[in-house]
Design an enzyme around this catalytic site. Sequence first.
Site, PDB file in Angstrom:
ATOM      1  N   GLU A   2       0.893  -1.107  -0.220  1.00  0.00           N
ATOM      2  CA  GLU A   2      -0.324   0.117  -0.408  1.00  0.00           C
ATOM      3  C   GLU A   2       0.497   0.797   0.105  1.00  0.00           C
ATOM      4  O   GLU A   2       1.049   1.681  -0.839  1.00  0.00           O
ATOM      5  CB  GLU A   2      -0.748  -0.134   1.445  1.00  0.00           C
ATOM      6  N   GLU A  24      -2.394   0.992  13.208  1.00  0.00           N
ATOM      7  CA  GLU A  24      -3.680   1.280  12.318  1.00  0.00           C
ATOM      8  C   GLU A  24      -4.706   0.950  12.867  1.00  0.00           C
ATOM      9  O   GLU A  24      -5.756   1.671  13.222  1.00  0.00           O
ATOM     10  CB  GLU A  24      -3.640   0.413  11.132  1.00  0.00           C
TER      11      GLU A  24
HETATM   12  C1  RAM Z   1      -6.754   1.923   4.612  1.00  0.00           C
HETATM   13  C2  RAM Z   1      -5.371   3.154   4.747  1.00  0.00           C
HETATM   14  C3  RAM Z   1      -5.457   4.784   5.658  1.00  0.00           C
HETATM   15  C4  RAM Z   1      -6.749   4.656   4.859  1.00  0.00           C
HETATM   16  C5  RAM Z   1      -7.908   4.379   4.304  1.00  0.00           C
HETATM   17  C6  RAM Z   1      -9.054   4.944   3.811  1.00  0.00           C
HETATM   18  O1  RAM Z   1      -6.457   1.407   3.244  1.00  0.00           O
HETATM   19  O2  RAM Z   1      -4.335   2.267   5.130  1.00  0.00           O
HETATM   20  O3  RAM Z   1      -5.020   4.580   6.308  1.00  0.00           O
HETATM   21  O4  RAM Z   1      -6.650   6.616   5.057  1.00  0.00           O
HETATM   22  O5  RAM Z   1      -7.748   3.066   4.022  1.00  0.00           O
END
Ligand code: RAM
Length: 911
Positions: free
Chosen positions: A500, A764
């Site tokens: 990503e 996250e």
């Molecule tokens: C995830 C990403 C990011 C976020 C989006 C909506 O895949 O890691 O942090 O902003 O989604």
Amino acid sequence: MSGPQSAAAGPGLEPYGLRCDHRVEPLGIGENAPLLSWRLASARRGDAPTSHRVRVLAVRGGDGGEEIPVWDTGRVTDPEAVSVRYAGPALRSRTRYAWRVAVTGADGSVREAGSWFETGVLPGAGDAGWTASWITHDPADIDVVDAPEEGELALVDHGLQPAIRMRRPFTPGAAPVRARLYVTARGLYEMRLNGTRVGDGELAPGWTDYRDRVDYQVHDVTASLRDGENVLAATVADGWWSGFTGFDPRRSGAHYGTFPQLLAELHVEYAGGATEVIGTGPEWRTARGPIRYADLLMGECHDLRRETPGWDRPGFGEDPGAWRAAAVTGDDHDLLTASVAQPVRAVRELAPRAVTRLGERVHLVDFGQNFAGRVRLTVRGLPSGARVTIRHGEALDDGGALYTDNLRTAAATDVLIAGGAAETVFEPRFTYHGFRYAEITGLEEIDPAGVRGVVLHSDTPWAGEFTCSDPGVERLHHAIAWGQRSNFVSVPTDCPQRDERLGWLADAQVFLPTACLNADVAAFFDGWLREVRGAQSPAGCFTNVAPRLAGVADEGAPGWADAGVLVPWHLYTVYGDERVLERSFDSMAAWIDFVHRHNPDLVWRHRVGPHFADWLAPAPTPREVVATAYFARSTDLTARTAEIIGRDEDARRYGALAAHIRKTFTERFVTGGGRIEGDTQTAYLLALAFDLLPEELVPHAVERLVTLVREAGPGVTTGFLGVGLIAPVLDAHGHADLAHALLRRTDPPSWLYPLRHGATTIWERWDGYTEERGFQAAAMNSFNHYALGSVGEWLYRGVAGLDQAPGSVGYRELLVRPRPGRLTSARASYESVRGTVAAGWTLRDGVFTLEVTVPPGASATVHIPTADPGGVREGGRPVAEADGVRIAGAEPGTLRCRVTSGEYRFTADVQ
Ligand code: RAM
């Protein structure tokens, strides 16, 4: 990582920390009117500049050469100024300019400091512009990756391709006085001159939307030239241009291009001014080298059996079977732009904390810190053909083995095939990984001294420090700082490990206030904002990620797209550089017009892109509440921007629109008792932080917020959009103690819970791992995402009490208001655009001691907690008698003082 650069304050007012466009002695300035700035220090209390004078001189005939005056501001009486925009005659291309600033202090003494900057390619400014061609390796030879060897199969199946070597011998006509290399790549490049690496940048030229812009860098290579034959050499690899980028595995032209290309010009200047240019073109020779493939997500493989020592130096005999004439792919220069930010660099090295043997020739290295970078391995006595494989991961599974499921398709695997040398040093050049652990296969034994974690990030100068008496909160600060280091890699990314690593706009805007306190990110975000603006659709819609990328929905979501407004605004308040507003205003206005056009009733429900709402919140907030709150906020900031840059009519128009949206928000989503639809923490946080409610409803909203926080534990139930607001909003409304309670909490969701489980960066998700369940679903579970670390701002501003006063720009007006909670000490210092600011306090034996540093020309309001306002002392004397201190008022438990610049030490009884 460089430490804060503060001046050793002499007796008088000293300018220091000189910068041009927020960088120290930059080469390759592409601006016609760069910003020249300086900071101030003085050991004298109350010192302030009264005037300044800036002179700019062109340097001719080599870097120490003759200086020719170009521009002189004369004496400018402006006690606020710490910068000036160049406004002299048009700057010439590829020219060094020395500049000096002289500042007059309050006592009339004048101190001077000097620096320089150098322009890049400013076509039309005494320069024909670029002349070199883009080159690559013979396409017929390029996609033929040799038969994969065991263990590489999966990788080579992806169609990874070798890094390409390029070389060009040349003989300068005479002794050069100056030589500059202007260079970029579609892909990644590393340049060498006569066997010496050029510069210390990594992953150059960095990531931009290469369809719109390709940054070039400038290097001073005067010292590497020699008499007789010289060799300019390069290695290029796929990088973001033609490698795997983002999720949804794709490469080979899916995003930008299919094979890497180089464009370089070496400008050699001789005494007398004659110049020779050695540019990339058909005379160059290219070959596949020992790097069998190099990919940012997949990893890198070096087959040292294919090494050809001396290839980058004079006298090398090219193997005609391997080296071919370079293929020219074009002469287009339109998209070339000067780099505006500090490069990515290998900023520090980590020694292993532990090396464990997992099995036959398999070892696990723990670096003790999650980070972005790569491993450098030094091994002795490896026979030719011996293979060493390094896999990277952030965590271990229950059995103590490397956990890589959460990397998704990122193989993050580097391979060394030894060439038989007595000692081999292996460090990948064109990849990076997000990891704490490395599993190394293929060595009988590992000497920890031969293993280093090389930490890579954009080299934004570190500017802030925070310490406090609670080791848990200090660890949190370090985890936040490491999240920043790991994710400021050319652009602000969400994560450094999985497939990503994208420039998600919301992540960046929510974390920005924290980022700005940790480091000087002015230049870094100037660079990224070009991508944000460049990605905006013709209709005015900002995106979700910048650089824009195929496979990610273009239409920006509320809170994501709004970064196009929020980021420039915040940068302006921190760095005081109005240009960021001037450059952004049209795109801000177009964005507001876009949302307004599609939502004429002012409730933002149409054109919401993939609407991520309060992403990953345990308690979701209704989408229209989130969206409309952001619509109001962005419109308000657009109005304020218009006002600052003198667009009065726009200021009125957007100001009125913002007022209407606020009114609509209240009418549609707020009850008479102050309940907001959804009744979540984030609903109240957005309404309070963005000032959406009529005054009479504010106390009700605060009360409800406090109840929700208490009912949750006390706990936090926000996602990305609410998390940075919770501590500041509670604090602003008299509930700092509740914010402290959230900080202390160790059960999920909380900031300390991950640390209890060994986290060294911010996760996250609040529940990336739980005792009951183990790891969250691997499909989306990064252990190095900074968004939830947005509380870092409050550690500086709240806990230590180091803040700007409302409305202050560029740290002209400080607000020092510590929030001790149950702590016994805290201290923050920050290297602001004006100079060093600091606040540190201790609580000992009923005495509160508060130390404050205010830079020259600034002033501060200081809140001193005390049970006895009459007994507060500064420097041992009653405050009423202290030099530079004026009592401004008292509230129960607090004495308020106004202070001028200088260092102060207040003591107060708190019992
Ligand atoms: C995830 C990403 C990011 C976020 C989006 C909506 O895949 O890691 O942090 O902003 O989604």
